[in-house]
Structures are given as C-alpha cells and as structure tokens.
Scaffold this motif. Structure first.
Motif, PDB file in Angstrom:
ATOM      1  N   ASN A   2      -3.654  -3.518   6.919  1.00 11.49           N
ATOM      2  CA  ASN A   2      -3.633  -2.105   7.825  1.00 11.49           C
ATOM      3  C   ASN A   2      -4.926  -1.230   7.380  1.00 11.49           C
ATOM      4  O   ASN A   2      -4.897  -0.038   8.037  1.00 11.49           O
ATOM      5  CB  ASN A   2      -2.565  -1.178   7.627  1.00 11.49           C
ATOM      6  N   ARG A   3      -5.838  -1.651   6.500  1.00  8.30           N
ATOM      7  CA  ARG A   3      -6.950  -0.849   6.210  1.00  8.30           C
ATOM      8  C   ARG A   3      -6.719   0.412   5.182  1.00  8.30           C
ATOM      9  O   ARG A   3      -7.159   1.385   5.479  1.00  8.30           O
ATOM     10  CB  ARG A   3      -7.820  -0.363   7.373  1.00  8.30           C
ATOM     11  N   LEU A   4      -5.443   0.218   4.401  1.00  7.41           N
ATOM     12  CA  LEU A   4      -5.048   1.069   3.710  1.00  7.41           C
ATOM     13  C   LEU A   4      -6.013   1.452   2.634  1.00  7.41           C
ATOM     14  O   LEU A   4      -6.572   0.460   2.161  1.00  7.41           O
ATOM     15  CB  LEU A   4      -3.520   1.043   3.382  1.00  7.41           C
ATOM     16  N   ARG A   5      -6.352   2.639   2.040  1.00  4.82           N
ATOM     17  CA  ARG A   5      -7.215   2.856   0.788  1.00  4.82           C
ATOM     18  C   ARG A   5      -6.547   3.549   0.049  1.00  4.82           C
ATOM     19  O   ARG A   5      -5.891   4.522   0.491  1.00  4.82           O
ATOM     20  CB  ARG A   5      -8.474   3.208   1.273  1.00  4.82           C
ATOM     21  N   GLY A   6      -6.947   3.540  -1.368  1.00  5.41           N
ATOM     22  CA  GLY A   6      -6.460   4.542  -2.287  1.00  5.41           C
ATOM     23  C   GLY A   6      -5.179   4.188  -2.938  1.00  5.41           C
ATOM     24  O   GLY A   6      -5.246   2.748  -3.764  1.00  5.41           O
ATOM     25  N   ALA A   7      -4.514   5.122  -3.437  1.00  3.60           N
ATOM     26  CA  ALA A   7      -3.218   4.512  -4.127  1.00  3.60           C
ATOM     27  C   ALA A   7      -1.817   4.528  -3.480  1.00  3.60           C
ATOM     28  O   ALA A   7      -1.746   5.304  -2.109  1.00  3.60           O
ATOM     29  CB  ALA A   7      -3.046   5.937  -5.223  1.00  3.60           C
ATOM     30  N   VAL A   8      -0.792   3.854  -3.860  1.00  3.56           N
ATOM     31  CA  VAL A   8       0.382   3.813  -3.223  1.00  3.56           C
ATOM     32  C   VAL A   8       0.918   5.225  -3.702  1.00  3.56           C
ATOM     33  O   VAL A   8       1.033   5.337  -4.949  1.00  3.56           O
ATOM     34  CB  VAL A   8       1.132   2.691  -4.028  1.00  3.56           C
ATOM     35  N   PRO A   9       1.560   6.034  -2.836  1.00  2.00           N
ATOM     36  CA  PRO A   9       2.111   7.187  -3.232  1.00  2.00           C
ATOM     37  C   PRO A   9       3.212   7.327  -4.358  1.00  2.00           C
ATOM     38  O   PRO A   9       4.408   6.429  -4.003  1.00  2.00           O
ATOM     39  CB  PRO A   9       2.632   7.992  -1.929  1.00  2.00           C
ATOM     40  N   GLU A  10       3.191   7.945  -5.246  1.00  3.67           N
ATOM     41  CA  GLU A  10       4.034   8.080  -6.226  1.00  3.67           C
ATOM     42  C   GLU A  10       5.608   8.602  -5.892  1.00  3.67           C
ATOM     43  O   GLU A  10       6.641   8.488  -6.277  1.00  3.67           O
ATOM     44  CB  GLU A  10       3.913   8.826  -7.741  1.00  3.67           C
ATOM     45  N   GLN A  11       5.529   9.134  -4.754  1.00  4.27           N
ATOM     46  CA  GLN A  11       6.871   9.989  -3.998  1.00  4.27           C
ATOM     47  C   GLN A  11       7.746   8.907  -3.541  1.00  4.27           C
ATOM     48  O   GLN A  11       8.598   9.080  -3.262  1.00  4.27           O
ATOM     49  CB  GLN A  11       6.255  10.817  -2.991  1.00  4.27           C
ATOM     50  N   LEU A  12       7.232   7.671  -3.328  1.00  3.59           N
ATOM     51  CA  LEU A  12       8.017   6.609  -2.858  1.00  3.59           C
ATOM     52  C   LEU A  12       9.218   6.324  -3.755  1.00  3.59           C
ATOM     53  O   LEU A  12      10.217   5.683  -3.625  1.00  3.59           O
ATOM     54  CB  LEU A  12       7.468   5.289  -2.651  1.00  3.59           C
ATOM     55  N   ASP A  13       8.917   6.732  -5.163  1.00  7.71           N
ATOM     56  CA  ASP A  13      10.053   6.457  -6.296  1.00  7.71           C
ATOM     57  C   ASP A  13      11.335   6.955  -6.120  1.00  7.71           C
ATOM     58  O   ASP A  13      12.315   6.726  -6.410  1.00  7.71           O
ATOM     59  CB  ASP A  13       9.472   7.177  -7.632  1.00  7.71           C
ATOM     60  N   ARG A  14      11.433   8.026  -4.995  1.00  4.48           N
ATOM     61  CA  ARG A  14      12.647   8.612  -4.620  1.00  4.48           C
ATOM     62  C   ARG A  14      13.575   7.643  -4.012  1.00  4.48           C
ATOM     63  O   ARG A  14      15.075   7.991  -3.909  1.00  4.48           O
ATOM     64  CB  ARG A  14      12.617   9.954  -3.851  1.00  4.48           C
ATOM     65  N   PHE A  15      13.147   6.533  -3.310  1.00  2.00           N
ATOM     66  CA  PHE A  15      14.042   5.546  -2.639  1.00  2.00           C
ATOM     67  C   PHE A  15      14.678   4.515  -3.475  1.00  2.00           C
ATOM     68  O   PHE A  15      13.977   4.267  -4.564  1.00  2.00           O
ATOM     69  CB  PHE A  15      13.207   4.804  -1.633  1.00  2.00           C
ATOM     70  N   ASP A  16      15.997   4.266  -3.469  1.00  2.00           N
ATOM     71  CA  ASP A  16      16.825   3.402  -4.200  1.00  2.00           C
ATOM     72  C   ASP A  16      16.461   1.917  -3.792  1.00  2.00           C
ATOM     73  O   ASP A  16      16.482   1.173  -4.854  1.00  2.00           O
ATOM     74  CB  ASP A  16      18.102   3.670  -4.109  1.00  2.00           C
ATOM     75  N   LYS A  17      16.199   1.737  -2.676  1.00  2.00           N
ATOM     76  CA  LYS A  17      15.919   0.191  -2.125  1.00  2.00           C
ATOM     77  C   LYS A  17      15.284   0.060  -0.975  1.00  2.00           C
ATOM     78  O   LYS A  17      15.327   0.899  -0.002  1.00  2.00           O
ATOM     79  CB  LYS A  17      17.377  -0.402  -1.731  1.00  2.00           C
ATOM     80  N   MET A  18      14.215  -0.506  -1.010  1.00  2.00           N
ATOM     81  CA  MET A  18      13.211  -0.832   0.055  1.00  2.00           C
ATOM     82  C   MET A  18      12.282  -2.033  -0.048  1.00  2.00           C
ATOM     83  O   MET A  18      12.407  -2.460  -1.161  1.00  2.00           O
ATOM     84  CB  MET A  18      12.530   0.494   0.315  1.00  2.00           C
ATOM     85  N   THR A  19      11.814  -2.467   1.080  1.00  2.00           N
ATOM     86  CA  THR A  19      10.778  -3.415   0.960  1.00  2.00           C
ATOM     87  C   THR A  19       9.638  -2.970   1.386  1.00  2.00           C
ATOM     88  O   THR A  19       9.576  -2.203   2.724  1.00  2.00           O
ATOM     89  CB  THR A  19      11.298  -4.523   1.897  1.00  2.00           C
ATOM     90  N   LEU A  20       8.615  -3.054   0.685  1.00  2.00           N
ATOM     91  CA  LEU A  20       7.190  -2.812   0.836  1.00  2.00           C
ATOM     92  C   LEU A  20       6.283  -3.833   1.528  1.00  2.00           C
ATOM     93  O   LEU A  20       6.230  -4.801   0.812  1.00  2.00           O
ATOM     94  CB  LEU A  20       6.450  -2.016  -0.071  1.00  2.00           C
ATOM     95  N   TYR A  21       5.544  -3.662   2.504  1.00  2.00           N
ATOM     96  CA  TYR A  21       4.383  -4.682   2.826  1.00  2.00           C
ATOM     97  C   TYR A  21       3.181  -3.987   2.671  1.00  2.00           C
ATOM     98  O   TYR A  21       2.992  -3.338   3.554  1.00  2.00           O
ATOM     99  CB  TYR A  21       4.772  -5.018   4.448  1.00  2.00           C
ATOM    100  N   LEU A  22       2.490  -4.257   1.767  1.00  2.00           N
ATOM    101  CA  LEU A  22       1.385  -3.569   1.463  1.00  2.00           C
ATOM    102  C   LEU A  22      -0.245  -4.668   1.376  1.00  2.00           C
ATOM    103  O   LEU A  22      -1.100  -4.113   0.821  1.00  2.00           O
ATOM    104  CB  LEU A  22       1.432  -2.620   0.347  1.00  2.00           C
ATOM    105  N   ARG A  23       0.087  -5.727   1.348  1.00  2.00           N
ATOM    106  CA  ARG A  23      -0.706  -7.032   1.154  1.00  2.00           C
ATOM    107  C   ARG A  23      -2.075  -6.590   1.781  1.00  2.00           C
ATOM    108  O   ARG A  23      -1.967  -6.145   2.881  1.00  2.00           O
ATOM    109  CB  ARG A  23      -0.025  -8.033   1.214  1.00  2.00           C
TER     110      ARG A  23
END
Length: 125
Positions: A2-23
């Motif tokens: 998706n042309r994402l650049r930079g850092a994965v946001p640390e704020q995602l830590d608040r979620f208990d269960k999820m699936t990330l698609y960042l490849r």
C-alpha cells in the motif's frame, strides 16, 4: 503493498486480538511493544509463537507473506541487505514504491469487534 512508509504505530498495542496485513511496504520501524506476550493472539497466534517475526519479517529477510506463519514458512535471509520490514522478495524496494516524502497510506485492521481503517502512516523526513 500500500506504499506505507515509516513506523508501525505503537498505539496499535491497545488491541487485544487482530490480524495485520502490512507486507510489501516501506516500514522501517516495528516497536518491540507490539511483539510482547499481551499481543500473542495477533495474527492467529503467530505473535505468541514467533514474536516480531509473526507481524513482519525483519529487514534483510523475506517471506511470501511478509511475516512468519508456521515453522514451514520462516523469514528467510536475503543476499543483499534491506532496510524495510515485511518484504515478500529480496531486493530492497517494493514494486510501485513512491519517492514522495509525504505519501500517506492506511492500515486496515481486523479485530474481534471492529473492522476499521485505524491509523495513517506517513514518512517523516
């Protein structure tokens, strides 16, 4: 991819269960707090089994999924170094990567209660 650049946001830590698609993006930072025990259920338990590799393969490695998923699908080393996490092939750049310093992309997150576009990533130069 998706042309994402930079850092994965640390704020995602608040979620208990999820699936990330960042490849296949240009992610340069993956906070260690996202890889700890409280996020073990993420990516169908891959974070509990493989720590950060269960979210994204580290720079200099690759996997067709961009992350480790099972013992038979580890992050494999590249011959050439790369600065990005989550690569699906060796070579350092993601196809279609933008040279724009202000490109913004969205992370799509699936949780048990929410399917939402959560946070934007943008490169900071």
């Amino acid at each position: 991819n998706n042309r994402l650049r930079g850092a994965v946001p640390e704020q995602l830590d608040r979620f208990d269960k999820m699936t990330l698609y960042l490849r296949g993006n240009q992610i340069e930072t993956l906070p260690a707090t996202l890889c700890d025990d409280d996020n073990g259920p993420w990516n169908k338990g891959d974070v509990a089994r493989y720590s950060c590799n269960g979210i994204l393969c580290p720079p200099g490695t690759y996997n067709e999924l961009g992350r480790q998923h099972g013992n038979e699908k580890p992050c494999l080393p590249c011959a050439e170094p790369s600065q990005f996490y989550g690569q699906t092939a060796c070579g350092g750049t993601t196809s279609g990567a933008s040279s724009s310093n202000n490109r913004v992309g969205w992370i799509f997150v699936s949780t048990t209660t929410v399917l939402a576009s959560v946070l934007a990533l943008s490169s900071i130069v």
